[in-house]
Design a protein around this motif. Sequence first.
Motif, mmCIF file in Angstrom:
data_model
loop_
_atom_site.group_PDB
_atom_site.id
_atom_site.type_symbol
_atom_site.label_atom_id
_atom_site.label_comp_id
_atom_site.label_asym_id
_atom_site.label_seq_id
_atom_site.Cartn_x
_atom_site.Cartn_y
_atom_site.Cartn_z
ATOM 1 N N HIS A 151 8.961 -12.560 9.379
ATOM 2 C CA HIS A 151 7.611 -13.114 9.201
ATOM 3 C C HIS A 151 6.520 -12.050 9.094
ATOM 4 N N ASP A 152 6.682 -10.928 9.751
ATOM 5 C CA ASP A 152 5.660 -9.860 9.714
ATOM 6 C C ASP A 152 6.143 -8.601 8.994
ATOM 7 N N VAL A 153 7.137 -8.735 8.125
ATOM 8 C CA VAL A 153 7.733 -7.556 7.488
ATOM 9 C C VAL A 153 6.694 -6.710 6.746
ATOM 10 N N ALA A 154 5.671 -7.347 6.178
ATOM 11 C CA ALA A 154 4.659 -6.607 5.402
ATOM 12 C C ALA A 154 3.357 -6.392 6.175
ATOM 13 N N LYS A 155 3.326 -6.779 7.427
ATOM 14 C CA LYS A 155 2.082 -6.747 8.216
ATOM 15 C C LYS A 155 1.468 -5.344 8.286
ATOM 16 N N TYR A 156 2.294 -4.320 8.372
ATOM 17 C CA TYR A 156 1.773 -2.956 8.530
ATOM 18 C C TYR A 156 1.815 -2.146 7.250
ATOM 19 N N TRP A 157 2.039 -2.808 6.143
ATOM 20 C CA TRP A 157 1.878 -2.136 4.868
ATOM 21 C C TRP A 157 0.383 -1.916 4.660
ATOM 22 N N THR A 158 0.019 -0.915 3.885
ATOM 23 C CA THR A 158 -1.396 -0.688 3.615
ATOM 24 C C THR A 158 -1.962 -1.871 2.831
ATOM 25 N N SER A 159 -3.259 -2.078 2.969
ATOM 26 C CA SER A 159 -3.926 -3.143 2.204
ATOM 27 C C SER A 159 -3.730 -2.933 0.715
ATOM 28 N N ASP A 160 -3.780 -1.670 0.285
ATOM 29 C CA ASP A 160 -3.595 -1.381 -1.143
ATOM 30 C C ASP A 160 -2.212 -1.816 -1.621
#
Length: 194
Positions: free
Chosen positions: A52-61
Amino acid sequence: MNLTRDELMESVSAQMPQKRWKHTEGVMQSAIVLAKRYGADPVKAEIAAILHDVAKYWTSDRQEQVLREHALNDELLLYDKPLWHAEVGAYTAQVEYGVDDEEILNAIRYHTSGRVGMTVLEKVICLADYIEPGRDFPGVDHIRSLAEHSLEAGLVAGFDSTIQLLVAKRQIIFPLTVLSRNDLVKQLQLEGEL
């Protein structure tokens, strides 16, 4: 899915700080309990919780790039960035992890906003995200108490707390969250629980 459960956990945990992985483990635990209590598939609940949070800490860009390049829900770009990771996470679960179960993908996609007509699995993941053991915010114990008896009542309380927080901070509220909350209230009214 291309990976074993342990491989999936190892890959996802590597994409976030240890504190967020602890949260994910809590969501896994809560999701399995809720799934068993309310009749969702506990295996699907666990997979959705892991991702569910796999992309949570990817940069906004990076999140924005995925949203734009793959013609995902670009309406999200008009709202707060914390909403983006759910849509990007569902896409990532499908493309990078081989999840082809639409119910799991939607549980990931709608875990922050909810949606009208949520499935039991979607409700389970969304509520597990609110009530996992590491969560500590005003009202969380009340939400946990409601979750003992009703997915819908727990979610309404969760959405109410989110909406109240956003109002207090004078922030924009994603319309789907309000629609989700209202749909759940209608379900409770029909069941005579409100």
